[in-house]
Enzyme design. Structure first.
Site, PDB file in Angstrom:
ATOM      1  N   ASP A  16      15.620 -10.892  -7.816  1.00 50.09           N
ATOM      2  CA  ASP A  16      14.262 -10.396  -8.010  1.00 50.09           C
ATOM      3  C   ASP A  16      13.702  -9.808  -6.719  1.00 50.09           C
ATOM      4  O   ASP A  16      13.975 -10.304  -5.625  1.00 50.09           O
ATOM      5  CB  ASP A  16      13.369 -11.552  -8.477  1.00 50.09           C
ATOM      6  CG  ASP A  16      12.031 -11.072  -9.009  1.00 50.09           C
ATOM      7  OD1 ASP A  16      11.923  -9.887  -9.389  1.00 50.09           O
ATOM      8  OD2 ASP A  16      11.095 -11.884  -9.054  1.00 50.09           O
ATOM      9  N   HIS A  33      16.650  -0.713  -6.079  1.00 50.85           N
ATOM     10  CA  HIS A  33      17.824  -1.175  -6.817  1.00 50.85           C
ATOM     11  C   HIS A  33      19.102  -0.814  -6.066  1.00 50.85           C
ATOM     12  O   HIS A  33      20.039  -1.627  -6.006  1.00 50.85           O
ATOM     13  CB  HIS A  33      17.842  -0.565  -8.220  1.00 50.85           C
ATOM     14  CG  HIS A  33      16.678  -0.993  -9.061  1.00 50.85           C
ATOM     15  ND1 HIS A  33      16.376  -2.312  -9.304  1.00 50.85           N
ATOM     16  CD2 HIS A  33      15.724  -0.264  -9.724  1.00 50.85           C
ATOM     17  CE1 HIS A  33      15.305  -2.395 -10.072  1.00 50.85           C
ATOM     18  NE2 HIS A  33      14.894  -1.162 -10.342  1.00 50.85           N
ATOM     19  N   LEU A 127      37.449 -16.259  -7.693  1.00 52.88           N
ATOM     20  CA  LEU A 127      36.065 -16.417  -8.140  1.00 52.88           C
ATOM     21  C   LEU A 127      35.838 -15.579  -9.385  1.00 52.88           C
ATOM     22  O   LEU A 127      36.367 -14.464  -9.491  1.00 52.88           O
ATOM     23  CB  LEU A 127      35.096 -16.004  -7.028  1.00 52.88           C
ATOM     24  CG  LEU A 127      33.592 -16.089  -7.340  1.00 52.88           C
ATOM     25  CD1 LEU A 127      32.820 -16.573  -6.116  1.00 52.88           C
ATOM     26  CD2 LEU A 127      33.037 -14.733  -7.769  1.00 52.88           C
TER      27      LEU A 127
END
Length: 239
Positions: A16, A33, A127
């Site tokens: 955020d 962004h 991962l």
């Protein structure tokens, strides 16, 4: 989780603050962004370095479709660019990419890019990076209940046989463990329709830093905060 180092096996992040970061600098929101890509790289490096096994990133919610069309279009283009640019490094690091959410609303270009990165990284063992795209926890739970209802109607099992495990196994996240730690940047303190079922016993941390400014050190701080928590899962700790 490693008891010795108290490292969470699954960290989830609500990324955020991109828009506010851009506005504070007099930039277009789309630039915020774009600036959020490096923190994703930093988080992956820190997760791999610390031995985290699963990293879920809340990248695009179902509610995000209500943003200005230009911003949404820029985000979609950014997704596609990132897939091509980041694939070699993800493969080198041993990262497998998966997606949760409803991909049916995306354009063919975006769906193709997502399928491509999932296939290219399918052999990653270090991962698992789970991208929550066009994701809504309430929608996910609703779809899971509908799936269970169809199975009951088909006679697979009786309603009283439904358990919490039945629902968990019907969610998008069924292949992976629930998050141990959920981080939301920018100081906002809410989950915003993210992993509501899975977050039942997750530790929550809300740093003030805006997502584009999030660094490897911030990820390390999240793990340090987690290590200080006393997780009892509703039980009483032995003295």
């Amino acid at each position: 989780m490693s008891e010795q180092k108290r490292i969470p096996q699954h960290v989830a992040i609500i990324m955020d603050g991109n828009g506010r970061w851009a506005e504070l600098r007099g930039k277009d929101r789309s630039e915020g962004h774009a600036a959020g890509i490096e923190p994703v790289r930093a988080s992956l490096r820190a997760a791999v370095r610390n031995g985290v096994r699963y990293l879920t990133l809340y990248a695009f919610s179902t509610e995000n479709w209500g943003r200005p069309a230009a911003e949404v279009d820029a985000l979609m283009e950014l997704f596609c660019q990132c897939v091509g640019n980041e694939a070699p490094e993800l493969i080198r690091q041993g990262v497998r990419v998966c997606m949760i959410g409803d991909r049916s609303r995306f354009s063919e270009k975006v769906r193709s890019a997502l399928e491509s990165i999932e296939k290219q990284t399918a052999d990653g063992k270090v991962l698992t990076l789970i991208l929550a795209l066009n994701y809504s926890s309430r929608s996910e739970i609703t779809r899971a209940v509908q799936q269970i209802a169809r199975r009951v109607a088909a006679g697979e099992f009786a309603p009283e046989a439904i358990t919490e495990q039945t629902l968990s196994e019907s969610l998008d996240t069924a292949p992976w463990p629930d998050p141990d730690l959920i981080v939301r940047t920018s100081g906002e303190q809410r989950l915003s329709n993210f992993l509501l079922w899975q977050a039942s016993y997750a530790e929550l941390w809300f740093p003030e830093v805006l997502w584009p400014d999030f660094t490897e050190r911030d990820f390390d701080r999240a793990l340090e905060e987690y290590a200080r928590r006393d997780r009892r899962f509703g039980l009483v700790k032995d003295k």
